[in-house]
Design an enzyme around this catalytic site. Structure first.
Site, PDB file in Angstrom:
ATOM      1  N   THR A  55       4.318   1.824   2.212  1.00  0.00           N
ATOM      2  CA  THR A  55       5.569   2.048   1.483  1.00  0.00           C
ATOM      3  C   THR A  55       6.337   3.216   2.094  1.00  0.00           C
ATOM      4  OG1 THR A  55       4.721   1.135  -0.588  1.00  0.00           O
ATOM      5  CG2 THR A  55       6.570   2.667  -0.744  1.00  0.00           C
ATOM      6  N   ALA A  56       5.675   4.346   2.261  1.00  0.00           N
ATOM      7  CA  ALA A  56       6.344   5.520   2.826  1.00  0.00           C
ATOM      8  C   ALA A  56       6.813   5.252   4.249  1.00  0.00           C
ATOM      9  CB  ALA A  56       5.404   6.720   2.788  1.00  0.00           C
ATOM     10  N   GLY A  86       0.821  -1.194   0.000  1.00  0.00           N
ATOM     11  CA  GLY A  86       0.000   0.000   0.000  1.00  0.00           C
ATOM     12  C   GLY A  86       0.856   1.246   0.000  1.00  0.00           C
ATOM     13  N   CYS A  87       0.241   2.382  -0.314  1.00  0.00           N
ATOM     14  CA  CYS A  87       0.987   3.636  -0.406  1.00  0.00           C
ATOM     15  C   CYS A  87       1.501   4.096   0.955  1.00  0.00           C
ATOM     16  CB  CYS A  87       0.123   4.710  -1.057  1.00  0.00           C
ATOM     17  SG  CYS A  87      -1.523   4.896  -0.332  1.00  0.00           S
ATOM     18  N   PHE A  88       0.640   4.117   1.968  1.00  0.00           N
ATOM     19  CA  PHE A  88       1.090   4.515   3.305  1.00  0.00           C
ATOM     20  C   PHE A  88       2.150   3.562   3.864  1.00  0.00           C
ATOM     21  CE2 PHE A  88      -3.147   6.759   3.639  1.00  0.00           C
ATOM     22  CZ  PHE A  88      -2.616   8.042   3.721  1.00  0.00           C
TER      23      PHE A  88
END
Length: 344
Positions: free
Chosen positions: A151-152, A147-149
């Protein structure tokens, strides 16, 4: 090679098309959709006028099975069915939804409010955080794209976990995202009048990315405890900024931590450690597969602050998926991903 994008009419799908249509090793990029089949792609995305001649095709499993690569850019709850029917055939598969990320079926059912994929599919799926799991990705036939969150967040925390520098029970993440993360379909929460000049917190203690982050942290350190994770919607189109706080096990300095991050990510093509005292903004990675990181230590509180920024549609979705495809196919990891940030 011939690749297919299932769910090509969503934001992740069109971002995959942007990257794959000019990829040096992709011969044909075939578009599929269950809702807009038969339409010309340019009718859905007029910015592709003169650039795209594709017609969106209906989802045909037998055809997908014979491609070299298939990207599933579909909502959670859909890809678990498609991945089962593609696994074991010619096509390698990358799932951009959350269906295959959680290894515990009970956790999936609790957080996603639906039936989990079969255990054998979950066991086959390799978690595609490229910088941390490259060897396993290279051997995989099925990838659960992060997911995007997560990953960061995970890229921001990885050096500290691998050097056992932080209290694994002390992690707080304050994350902010642009509107494209909510998808293309209009909702009240994404309405211009509701979002412009507004800042909104959402899914407080309920975000489905919480167990995904915790699952990976526990793989790095079994002592990792529950995290505090909050998300906010910002009136911008692209970007995620995760500001991460954690307590150090022992005192340190910003200089020492900065060196650790530089050494840890020194050979990674898409991780940029910013100079000490300089903190990244979302615009500085827009349209790219970069993750920019900064770190600073506060001796008063013995806490460290990590700032991690990505483009949620690229490094947080389509770009990381293409990066994983490159690794799976034995290609240069950066193929098709050489883009300068769009600025301003």
């Amino acid at each position: 090679m011939n690749v297919g994008i299932v769910g090509s009419t969503g934001y992740s799908g069109v971002e995959l098309y942007r990257l794959l249509s000019t990829h040096p090793y992709v011969d044909e990029c075939i578009l599929y959709s269950s809702s807009l089949e038969g339409s010309r792609y340019v009718e859905q995305y007029p910015h592709l006028a003169g650039l795209s001649q594709e017609v969106v095709k209906p989802i045909m499993i037998e055809e997908l099975q014979q491609l070299d690569f298939v990207f599933l850019a579909v909502p959670s709850g859909v890809s678990k069915e498609l991945s089962q029917r593609l696994l074991g055939k010619k096509a390698k598969v990358i799932d951009l939804s959350g269906d295959l990320r959680l290894k515990n079926p009970t956790e999936y059912e609790e957080w996603y409010k639906g039936e989990s994929a079969p255990t054998e599919i979950l066991n086959e799926a390799v978690y595609g955080l490229t910088e941390m799991n490259r060897n396993a990705i290279g051997e995989a036939k099925l990838i659960a794209n992060p997911g995007c969150f997560p990953t960061a967040t995970l890229l921001g925390l990885a050096p500290l976990f691998h050097h056992e520098l932080i209290n694994p029970h002390s992690i707080i993440i304050d994350a902010k995202t642009g509107l494209s993360g909510a998808g293309r379909r209009a909702t009240l929460s994404s309405h211009f009048s509701e979002t412009q000049e507004n800042l909104r917190i959402y899914k407080v203690h309920e975000h489905q990315h919480i167990p995904e982050i915790e699952q990976q942290l526990k793989q790095w350190n079994m002592e990792a405890g529950p995290i505090t994770f909050t998300t906010h919607l910002i009136p911008m189109t692209r970007g995620i900024m995760a500001t991460i706080y954690a307590e150090l096990m022992n005192g340190s300095s910003t200089e020492e931590l900065h060196t650790i991050y530089q050494n840890f990510y020194g050979k990674q093509s898409f991780i940029r450690i910013r100079p000490m005292g300089q903190f990244p903004s979302t615009k500085e990675v827009s349209g790219t597969n970069f993750c920019d990181l900064s770190i600073k230590y506060d001796p008063r509180t013995n806490r460290v602050t990590i700032v991690s920024v990505i483009d949620n549609l690229v490094k947080g979705a389509a770009g990381q998926a293409v990066q994983n495809m490159n690794v799976m196919m034995g290609l240069d990891e950066t193929s098709g991903l050489h883009h300068n940030p769009i600025y301003p």
